[in-house]
Design a protein around this motif. Sequence first.
Motif, PDB file in Angstrom:
ATOM      1  N   HIS A   1       0.828  -1.221   0.000  1.00 37.57           N
ATOM      2  CA  HIS A   1       0.000   0.000   0.000  1.00 37.57           C
ATOM      3  C   HIS A   1       0.854   1.260   0.000  1.00 37.57           C
ATOM      4  CE1 HIS A   1      -3.386  -2.622   0.625  1.00 37.57           C
ATOM      5  NE2 HIS A   1      -2.777  -3.145   1.675  1.00 37.57           N
ATOM      6  N   THR A   2       1.876   1.277   0.867  1.00 36.57           N
ATOM      7  CA  THR A   2       2.712   2.488   0.963  1.00 36.57           C
ATOM      8  C   THR A   2       3.957   2.393   0.100  1.00 36.57           C
ATOM      9  OG1 THR A   2       4.036   1.625   2.793  1.00 36.57           O
ATOM     10  CG2 THR A   2       1.960   2.762   3.357  1.00 36.57           C
ATOM     11  N   GLY A   3       4.349   1.181  -0.258  1.00 32.91           N
ATOM     12  CA  GLY A   3       5.579   0.986  -1.024  1.00 32.91           C
ATOM     13  C   GLY A   3       6.833   1.002  -0.153  1.00 32.91           C
ATOM     14  N   GLU A   4       6.663   1.183   1.145  1.00 35.39           N
ATOM     15  CA  GLU A   4       7.839   1.306   2.006  1.00 35.39           C
ATOM     16  C   GLU A   4       8.657   0.012   1.983  1.00 35.39           C
ATOM     17  OE1 GLU A   4       8.812   3.271   6.336  1.00 35.39           O
ATOM     18  OE2 GLU A   4       6.795   3.330   5.524  1.00 35.39           O
ATOM     19  N   THR A   5       9.983   0.187   1.951  1.00 37.04           N
ATOM     20  CA  THR A   5      10.859  -0.980   1.863  1.00 37.04           C
ATOM     21  C   THR A   5      12.125  -0.742   2.683  1.00 37.04           C
ATOM     22  OG1 THR A   5      11.849  -2.542   0.292  1.00 37.04           O
ATOM     23  CG2 THR A   5      12.070  -0.217  -0.226  1.00 37.04           C
ATOM     24  N   GLU A   6      12.936  -1.809   2.841  1.00 34.43           N
ATOM     25  CA  GLU A   6      14.091  -1.741   3.734  1.00 34.43           C
ATOM     26  C   GLU A   6      15.290  -1.073   3.070  1.00 34.43           C
ATOM     27  OE1 GLU A   6      14.560  -3.649   6.942  1.00 34.43           O
ATOM     28  OE2 GLU A   6      12.372  -3.606   7.003  1.00 34.43           O
ATOM     29  N   TRP A   7      15.502  -1.352   1.814  1.00 35.77           N
ATOM     30  CA  TRP A   7      16.644  -0.768   1.103  1.00 35.77           C
ATOM     31  C   TRP A   7      16.318  -0.648  -0.380  1.00 35.77           C
ATOM     32  CZ3 TRP A   7      19.041  -3.801  -2.646  1.00 35.77           C
ATOM     33  CH2 TRP A   7      18.798  -5.182  -2.583  1.00 35.77           C
ATOM     34  N   THR A   8      17.159   0.050  -1.084  1.00 43.09           N
ATOM     35  CA  THR A   8      16.910   0.247  -2.516  1.00 43.09           C
ATOM     36  C   THR A   8      18.158  -0.124  -3.313  1.00 43.09           C
ATOM     37  OG1 THR A   8      17.700   2.512  -2.456  1.00 43.09           O
ATOM     38  CG2 THR A   8      15.336   2.174  -2.110  1.00 43.09           C
ATOM     39  N   THR A   9      17.932  -0.321  -4.580  1.00 44.29           N
ATOM     40  CA  THR A   9      19.062  -0.619  -5.466  1.00 44.29           C
ATOM     41  C   THR A   9      19.293   0.559  -6.401  1.00 44.29           C
ATOM     42  OG1 THR A   9      19.767  -1.941  -7.333  1.00 44.29           O
ATOM     43  CG2 THR A   9      17.440  -1.934  -6.875  1.00 44.29           C
ATOM     44  N   THR A  10      20.535   0.819  -6.682  1.00 40.07           N
ATOM     45  CA  THR A  10      20.844   1.960  -7.559  1.00 40.07           C
ATOM     46  C   THR A  10      20.759   1.590  -9.032  1.00 40.07           C
ATOM     47  OG1 THR A  10      23.158   1.437  -7.151  1.00 40.07           O
ATOM     48  CG2 THR A  10      22.251   3.350  -6.009  1.00 40.07           C
ATOM     49  N   ALA A  11      20.182   0.456  -9.332  1.00 39.01           N
ATOM     50  CA  ALA A  11      19.917   0.165 -10.748  1.00 39.01           C
ATOM     51  C   ALA A  11      18.967   1.211 -11.315  1.00 39.01           C
ATOM     52  CB  ALA A  11      19.325  -1.221 -10.905  1.00 39.01           C
TER      53      ALA A  11
ATOM     54  N   GLY B   1      26.364  11.832   2.754  1.00 38.14           N
ATOM     55  CA  GLY B   1      27.790  11.808   2.413  1.00 38.14           C
ATOM     56  C   GLY B   1      28.100  10.896   1.248  1.00 38.14           C
ATOM     57  N   GLY B   2      27.094  10.604   0.456  1.00 39.52           N
ATOM     58  CA  GLY B   2      27.317   9.782  -0.729  1.00 39.52           C
ATOM     59  C   GLY B   2      27.563   8.323  -0.385  1.00 39.52           C
ATOM     60  N   PHE B   3      28.085   7.610  -1.344  1.00 44.96           N
ATOM     61  CA  PHE B   3      28.321   6.170  -1.165  1.00 44.96           C
ATOM     62  C   PHE B   3      29.611   5.943  -0.375  1.00 44.96           C
ATOM     63  CE2 PHE B   3      25.720   6.556  -4.946  1.00 44.96           C
ATOM     64  CZ  PHE B   3      24.756   5.579  -4.749  1.00 44.96           C
ATOM     65  N   ASP B   4      29.636   4.860   0.356  1.00 43.95           N
ATOM     66  CA  ASP B   4      30.836   4.494   1.115  1.00 43.95           C
ATOM     67  C   ASP B   4      31.791   3.761   0.168  1.00 43.95           C
ATOM     68  OD1 ASP B   4      32.801   3.582   2.755  1.00 43.95           O
ATOM     69  OD2 ASP B   4      31.483   2.430   4.082  1.00 43.95           O
TER      70      ASP B   4
ATOM     71  N   TYR C   1      29.237  -3.749  -5.165  1.00 40.40           N
ATOM     72  CA  TYR C   1      28.007  -4.410  -4.705  1.00 40.40           C
ATOM     73  C   TYR C   1      27.737  -4.001  -3.272  1.00 40.40           C
ATOM     74  CZ  TYR C   1      27.340  -7.125  -8.869  1.00 40.40           C
ATOM     75  OH  TYR C   1      27.090  -7.475 -10.162  1.00 40.40           O
ATOM     76  N   CYS C   2      26.483  -3.903  -2.958  1.00 37.61           N
ATOM     77  CA  CYS C   2      26.000  -3.537  -1.619  1.00 37.61           C
ATOM     78  C   CYS C   2      26.291  -2.090  -1.261  1.00 37.61           C
ATOM     79  CB  CYS C   2      26.560  -4.461  -0.532  1.00 37.61           C
ATOM     80  SG  CYS C   2      25.830  -6.101  -0.572  1.00 37.61           S
ATOM     81  N   ASP C   3      26.967  -1.365  -2.160  1.00 39.60           N
ATOM     82  CA  ASP C   3      27.137   0.062  -1.888  1.00 39.60           C
ATOM     83  C   ASP C   3      25.776   0.750  -1.839  1.00 39.60           C
ATOM     84  OD1 ASP C   3      26.935  -0.644  -4.578  1.00 39.60           O
ATOM     85  OD2 ASP C   3      27.778   1.254  -5.266  1.00 39.60           O
ATOM     86  N   ASP C   4      24.853   0.252  -2.669  1.00 37.83           N
ATOM     87  CA  ASP C   4      23.506   0.833  -2.659  1.00 37.83           C
ATOM     88  C   ASP C   4      22.730   0.446  -1.412  1.00 37.83           C
ATOM     89  OD1 ASP C   4      23.407  -1.800  -3.479  1.00 37.83           O
ATOM     90  OD2 ASP C   4      22.281  -1.418  -5.320  1.00 37.83           O
ATOM     91  N   VAL C   5      22.913  -0.802  -0.952  1.00 40.82           N
ATOM     92  CA  VAL C   5      22.220  -1.240   0.263  1.00 40.82           C
ATOM     93  C   VAL C   5      22.702  -0.386   1.446  1.00 40.82           C
ATOM     94  CG1 VAL C   5      21.706  -3.193   1.771  1.00 40.82           C
ATOM     95  CG2 VAL C   5      22.116  -3.586  -0.661  1.00 40.82           C
ATOM     96  N   ASP C   6      23.993  -0.240   1.532  1.00 40.58           N
ATOM     97  CA  ASP C   6      24.586   0.544   2.615  1.00 40.58           C
ATOM     98  C   ASP C   6      24.118   2.002   2.553  1.00 40.58           C
ATOM     99  OD1 ASP C   6      26.882   1.058   4.652  1.00 40.58           O
ATOM    100  OD2 ASP C   6      27.281   2.483   2.999  1.00 40.58           O
ATOM    101  N   PHE C   7      24.105   2.541   1.341  1.00 41.37           N
ATOM    102  CA  PHE C   7      23.671   3.924   1.121  1.00 41.37           C
ATOM    103  C   PHE C   7      22.221   4.105   1.573  1.00 41.37           C
ATOM    104  CE2 PHE C   7      22.073   7.139  -2.072  1.00 41.37           C
ATOM    105  CZ  PHE C   7      22.743   8.230  -1.555  1.00 41.37           C
TER     106      PHE C   7
ATOM    107  N   ALA D   1      29.156  -8.766   0.917  1.00 38.48           N
ATOM    108  CA  ALA D   1      28.326  -9.368   1.962  1.00 38.48           C
ATOM    109  C   ALA D   1      29.085  -9.382   3.301  1.00 38.48           C
ATOM    110  CB  ALA D   1      27.927 -10.780   1.559  1.00 38.48           C
ATOM    111  N   LEU D   2      30.348  -9.727   3.240  1.00 38.13           N
ATOM    112  CA  LEU D   2      31.152  -9.755   4.466  1.00 38.13           C
ATOM    113  C   LEU D   2      31.278  -8.349   5.053  1.00 38.13           C
ATOM    114  CD1 LEU D   2      33.986 -12.176   3.241  1.00 38.13           C
ATOM    115  CD2 LEU D   2      32.052 -12.713   4.739  1.00 38.13           C
ATOM    116  N   MET D   3      31.504  -7.382   4.171  1.00 39.92           N
ATOM    117  CA  MET D   3      31.657  -6.009   4.629  1.00 39.92           C
ATOM    118  C   MET D   3      30.374  -5.491   5.262  1.00 39.92           C
ATOM    119  SD  MET D   3      33.836  -3.607   4.972  1.00 39.92           S
ATOM    120  CE  MET D   3      35.187  -3.945   3.839  1.00 39.92           C
ATOM    121  N   MET D   4      29.234  -5.831   4.660  1.00 35.93           N
ATOM    122  CA  MET D   4      27.955  -5.377   5.205  1.00 35.93           C
ATOM    123  C   MET D   4      27.717  -5.935   6.612  1.00 35.93           C
ATOM    124  SD  MET D   4      26.015  -3.296   3.455  1.00 35.93           S
ATOM    125  CE  MET D   4      24.380  -3.626   4.078  1.00 35.93           C
TER     126      MET D   4
END
Lengths: 676, 311
Positions: free
Chosen positions: B158-168, B181-184, B191-197, B242-245
């Motif tokens: 209904h709201t579209g709310e989600t946990e993380w997004t992808t930069t695709a 502060g942008g991407f880490d 990979y996972c730079d978008d999840v972290d962001f 994955a390990l870094m996350m």
Amino acid sequence: MSTMIKRGNQHATYDNPFQPDSVYGHMLDLLVENRIQAATDAIHLDLGCGYGRVAEPLTARLGYRYVGVDKDQAGLDSLAARGFETHRLVLGEEEETLEALRRIVGDRRVAGVSFLDTLEHLADGDRTLRAIGRFAAEKRALVVISVPNFAHADIAAKLLLGRLDITDVGLLDHTHTRTFTARGLDTTLMTAGLHKVAEKNTRVRHSDQHFPTDHSLLAEGTEIGGLLRSLRAAVDPDHADVMQLVRLCAPGPAAAATPWNIAYLPEQRPFLSVITRTQGRRLHTLRETLLCLHGQTDGDIEVIVIGHKLTFAQLKAVERLIDDQPEEMRARTRLLRINDGGRTRPLNTGFAAATGHYIAILDDDDIPFAHWVETFRELHKNGPGRMLRASCVRQSVRNVTVSGQKGLRAEDTPKRVYPARFDLFEHLRGNRTPPLTIAFPRGAFHDLGIHFDETLTTTEDWDYILRVAPLVGVSSSAAVTSVYRWWETDESSRTLHDQEEWDRNYLTTLRKMDAAPLLLPPASTARLRILLDGWDKMVAANPDRLRDEAENLRAELGRCQAELENCQAELENCQAELENCQAELGNCQAELENCQAELEGCGTRLNVLKTTIEMHGDPSQLRYEIDELNRAIERSTILRVARRVPPPVRRMLRGTARGVWRVGGGRLWLRLLRRC
Amino acid sequence: MSYGTLPSFGHPGASLQIQAVLYNNDPVDATRMVVALARAVELAHSDGDISDVVLRLGDSSSIPVLDKSSFDQLTTAARRTMEIEYDFFAENLGSAKGHNRLASHAKGETDFIWIQNPDVIVSPRLISIVLAPFRRAGVGQVEAKQLPIEHPKEYDPHTGETEWTTTACVMTPFPIYKEVGGFDAESFFMYCDDVDFALRIRELGYRLIFQPAAICFHDKRLSDEGAWLPTGAERYYSAEAALMMLHKWSYPEALAKILADFRESSDPDLLNAARVFLERREHGELPSPRDPEHRVARFEGVQWAKHRFPL
């Protein structure tokens, strides 16, 4: 061939009698059916008239003056002896012929010109035909032309196996210089300024070319002959049995001559035509489909969106969606509207409009991967003209609305539910191929004339596959190139049609398949051997169980047949009773009308009575009149009629209020009957 | 939370930077991307949703993807709907550092940045649809749906709310990008730079919206059996990320288990990922763990969000 056969033939005479079902008869019918107002002194000019046996009936039916023209004197002499005007003329060069015709006719009015079974004998018939076209235009005359049909099924069947029998007379008269098919004749006529108004071809199932009668493609009983005839009937049902093509033409502007090489020049076609049906009810998914088409690695496509029964608002929405597309997609996309027919009609319309070498069905909720077209192209390279079949995954979806915008949500893992490769044997039992995985060769629809069966309300794709695949073969790839959306909760064809309807359509297709011969792909005999061997082994291993099963099936079949017979008998009884009731009801209605008329008379008398009372005020007279009136009303009321309704009719009418309405009595009847 | 730092959204329209990082792409793909973007920009502009648009293309390839001719083709495809800037990095910066580089060139008045993969084709009405949720306060990102394979992560229907997004394919207000502060790029390569962001945006209290009505085509394919087909690079970099996350978002137990699994694996990608991670830990190159109470980052099973279905 019953008539004609023209000059230069030493093997035949051309004194053909008039017959109603001959070219003469059909010519006369065309002229009578399309008769225009002509002066009584108008003439009919018969070019290449031969013995002109049509002269007498034509004169009798139309009243025109018959004028015969030919180069052979024998026929002209016959006509002259019968009292008709004749002229000797060798038809040929355009200007010379035109001048000669002008000389023959002079200032006289010309109602019609006939040119029967002559064109095919002339060395350069086009020039003569142009002269006739110009002459008819000058005289505002209708023209009847006939030629033998080279595409008669008898000629075509033998020619397919390399046999062409030129004969002394007939369809393949050795003096013919040119051949015609229906399409070729119409094109030729138009370039001479003669435009078809009507046609009445002569037909015969077995022509003079129907020999030898034991030829495998001609003999009525052979499977291959039947297959060819059914193919021809599907493609060209109007001309397979035509002996002579007979046209009534009106003069008009001449069309530009078609270059002879046009037939084999390469055609500019897209590789694939994509047919997308939409009812305008799920634009959010149509948007997805179009986006995925834009994402194709091979963009050599045209997209035909078929809007089926769209409301004005839906039409505008679909138009806007297409207009939203980037220019390169918009240029490849067109919208066709259909306002009638079932779900199969848009497919026939779309396939007919398609210009691509292949035609695919991609409904408005289907999703192709980027290599959907590319994979079809690869399959085409390996087997041009075959049906192309890739693989797909199935994924459940449902509608959601986020921030007021309707979207689609995938609900489960995409799964490869359908077999990776096409197997005709499996398809004989049911559909294993969602339509979005197939590209049909255009020839299946446009050359073989295999159209979608519009009597089917579901499974039309399976039915089409079963008719196309055996004839053209299938090239298949296991590559997953599309997502077949599966609607678990929202509206889909599975929810719109009940199981009974699916079953009925399924059985219809099976019946059609069983009624026709079937071409099987290579290696099928090995497959059949294995299947039959396996069956035999199973029977040998379990004879008792199989025997029991067979007996159970036979018993079940017997029960079903008995039940069916009972139902049929009951149905017949009901129908008979219904007919009786309807007849009785008709009588009652007539009586009711009489009573209503009588009642109206009473009303009139009542008014008179009131007037009398007002004028005289005599109580005894008043009592008498009232008693009379009551008796009249008692005799005349609708209630009395209703009481006379026989019991079967009452039962029927009480059954449903709808039934009451249908039989014409309305709610009043129902109320009265309840009081009976 | 309100958007005090954002310019008022609406007429005369927001200023937009679109950015994508090329890596050995076919110029034809880039042209197709621009054709689709041009139409989306044109429609959003005619609707009054955006004003000026800049497309910044970074290139991490060793040889430039675009030469003069192919760049001219892009310009033609853009049909004057947007300005195009091409930045050949001359090194492989990966996605995180590449996008940071492109964002650093954004004009000061930029309101939003749209980040996408270079092989993504947007739908004609995408920009207006992804901008719409920003009319509500507290929205930090809006992600579009990818086709033909939809991402399986959960979102509220209904709201579209989600946990993380992808930069695709995601839209982010530029002030929030700067606030985060942008991407880490120090921790993540591609990979996972978008999840972290995305998690760091949520950490600031913003909501992330997945909008299924906003669609873009991303050329992904399945095997003949219908299974997901990760590339070799995807396997390695996603294992490394994955390990870094797990380390950065304070899941030491899960990290230890997965690290052990990787080290016992016969898969060279997993072995290599474990080795690199341990080396970085030894050299003190890992970021400080955050969100120890897991208020933002929730690691479930093997994912950073509940998935609707396995893929």
